[in-house]
Motif scaffolding. Structure first.
Motif, short mmCIF file in Angstrom:
data_model
loop_
_atom_site.label_atom_id
_atom_site.label_comp_id
_atom_site.label_asym_id
_atom_site.label_seq_id
_atom_site.Cartn_x
_atom_site.Cartn_y
_atom_site.Cartn_z
N GLU A 78 -21.87 18.04 2.13
CA GLU A 78 -23.19 18.63 2.41
C GLU A 78 -23.05 19.57 3.60
N ILE A 79 -23.53 20.81 3.46
CA ILE A 79 -23.36 21.79 4.56
C ILE A 79 -24.09 21.35 5.82
N GLY A 80 -25.21 20.66 5.65
CA GLY A 80 -25.98 20.20 6.81
C GLY A 80 -25.47 18.90 7.41
N ARG A 81 -24.33 18.41 6.88
CA ARG A 81 -23.68 17.20 7.42
C ARG A 81 -22.17 17.44 7.38
N ASN A 82 -21.77 18.48 8.13
CA ASN A 82 -20.37 18.89 8.00
C ASN A 82 -19.48 18.44 9.15
N LEU A 83 -19.96 17.43 9.88
CA LEU A 83 -19.11 16.56 10.72
C LEU A 83 -18.57 17.12 12.01
N GLY A 129 -33.50 22.70 11.05
CA GLY A 129 -32.77 21.53 10.58
C GLY A 129 -31.46 21.34 11.34
N LEU A 130 -30.81 22.44 11.65
CA LEU A 130 -29.54 22.41 12.39
C LEU A 130 -29.76 21.83 13.79
N ILE A 131 -30.82 22.27 14.45
CA ILE A 131 -31.11 21.78 15.80
C ILE A 131 -31.48 20.29 15.77
N VAL A 152 -17.54 16.58 17.61
CA VAL A 152 -17.76 15.65 16.51
C VAL A 152 -19.27 15.48 16.46
N LYS A 153 -19.88 15.98 15.39
CA LYS A 153 -21.34 16.01 15.29
C LYS A 153 -21.89 14.60 15.05
N PRO A 154 -23.22 14.44 15.13
CA PRO A 154 -23.80 13.09 15.05
C PRO A 154 -23.42 12.31 13.79
N ALA A 198 -13.71 24.84 5.51
CA ALA A 198 -14.84 25.76 5.35
C ALA A 198 -16.16 25.12 5.76
N THR A 199 -17.10 25.96 6.18
CA THR A 199 -18.41 25.50 6.66
C THR A 199 -19.09 24.57 5.66
N ASN A 200 -19.09 24.95 4.39
CA ASN A 200 -19.66 24.09 3.36
C ASN A 200 -18.59 23.13 2.85
N HIS A 244 -26.48 26.58 22.36
CA HIS A 244 -25.25 26.53 21.58
C HIS A 244 -25.42 27.26 20.24
N TYR A 245 -26.58 27.11 19.62
CA TYR A 245 -26.81 27.70 18.30
C TYR A 245 -27.74 28.91 18.37
N ALA A 246 -27.80 29.59 19.51
CA ALA A 246 -28.70 30.75 19.69
C ALA A 246 -28.48 31.81 18.61
N ILE A 247 -27.24 31.99 18.21
CA ILE A 247 -26.89 33.01 17.22
C ILE A 247 -27.56 32.76 15.87
N HIS A 248 -27.93 31.51 15.60
CA HIS A 248 -28.54 31.15 14.31
C HIS A 248 -30.06 31.11 14.35
N GLN A 249 -30.63 31.40 15.52
CA GLN A 249 -32.09 31.35 15.64
C GLN A 249 -32.74 32.30 14.63
N ALA A 262 -7.73 25.19 14.87
CA ALA A 262 -8.79 24.18 14.77
C ALA A 262 -9.69 24.47 13.58
N ARG A 263 -10.03 25.73 13.36
CA ARG A 263 -10.88 26.09 12.22
C ARG A 263 -10.19 25.71 10.91
N ALA A 264 -8.89 25.91 10.83
CA ALA A 264 -8.16 25.56 9.61
C ALA A 264 -8.16 24.04 9.40
N PRO A 323 -33.08 30.36 8.09
CA PRO A 323 -33.86 29.31 7.43
C PRO A 323 -33.40 27.89 7.78
N PHE A 324 -32.12 27.73 8.08
CA PHE A 324 -31.60 26.39 8.35
C PHE A 324 -31.62 26.01 9.83
N TYR A 325 -32.15 26.94 10.67
CA TYR A 325 -32.05 26.74 12.13
C TYR A 325 -32.73 25.45 12.61
N ILE A 379 -10.87 18.32 7.49
CA ILE A 379 -11.86 17.31 7.90
C ILE A 379 -13.08 17.38 6.98
N ARG A 380 -13.63 18.58 6.82
CA ARG A 380 -14.84 18.71 6.00
C ARG A 380 -14.54 18.46 4.52
N GLY A 381 -13.36 18.85 4.07
CA GLY A 381 -12.97 18.65 2.68
C GLY A 381 -12.67 17.20 2.34
#
Ligand code: DAT
Ligand code: MG
Length: 149
Positions: free
Chosen positions: A108-113, A60-62, A8-10, A90-92, A48-53, A84-86, A56-58, A101-103
């Motif tokens: 906002e993709i940068g606040r996807n919970l 902000g994501l961190i 559960v993100k911030p 979707a990410t956005n 945790h987010y090494a794959i996204h390094q 769990a993914r279902a 452009p959004f890296y 949950i996200r729907g």
């Protein structure tokens, strides 16, 4: 048994949605194996987010993921990653189906919970990054046979 790392993100914590989000995985029939309330370090976030390094959004994501406490959990069961993914959607959140949950809670993709591992292989890595073996609980669920055939 397949396990998945869920955060559960911030924004989920700050908005008082911890119980709501946990309840959805719980009611779905996934089984809780570990849970802790932590403030992620910059080092943990980077791993945790090494794959996204480099994306452009890296940055902000961190800064988002370390901006406040998160609830880190391990949920398990057959097909736990896909289930769990279902449940997350979707990410956005704009594209996420209502009922997810996200729907239901995001726009906002940068606040996807919520975070959830995207494959069983990555789930093993992510669970090990956040939890030691001694922090995971092996237990018998009383109503198991009414959830799993
Ligand atoms: P997910 O969290 O659904 O697994 P991901 O692993 O592709 O998605 O990306 C990790 C997080 O990074 C995602 O939850 C939100 C953010 N993100 C992904 N793509 C983005 C983009 N195009 N713009 C802004 N943030 C993005
Ligand atoms: Mg991902």
């Amino acid at each position: 048994m397949e396990q998945t790392l869920i955060l559960v993100k911030p924004d989920g914590v700050q908005r008082g949605l911890v119980g709501e989000i946990i309840g959805r995985f719980e009611r779905r029939g996934l089984k809780l194996a570990g849970m802790k309330f932590i403030r992620m370090s910059h080092d943990l976030a980077a791993r945790h987010y090494a794959i996204h390094q480099g994306k452009p959004f890296y940055e902000g994501l961190i800064s988002y993921i370390v901006s406040g406490p998160v609830v880190a959990m391990v949920w398990e069961g057959k097909d736990a990653v896909a289930a769990a993914r279902a449940t997350m959607g979707a990410t956005n959140p704009v594209a996420a189906a209502p009922g997810t949950i996200r729907g239901d809670f995001g726009v906002e993709i940068g606040r996807n919970l919520v975070h959830g591992s995207d494959s069983p292989e990555n789930a093993v890595q992510e669970v090990n990054l956040f939890f030691g073996a001694a922090e995971l609980v092996i237990w018998e669920r009383a109503n198991e046979r009414w959830i799993r055939e």
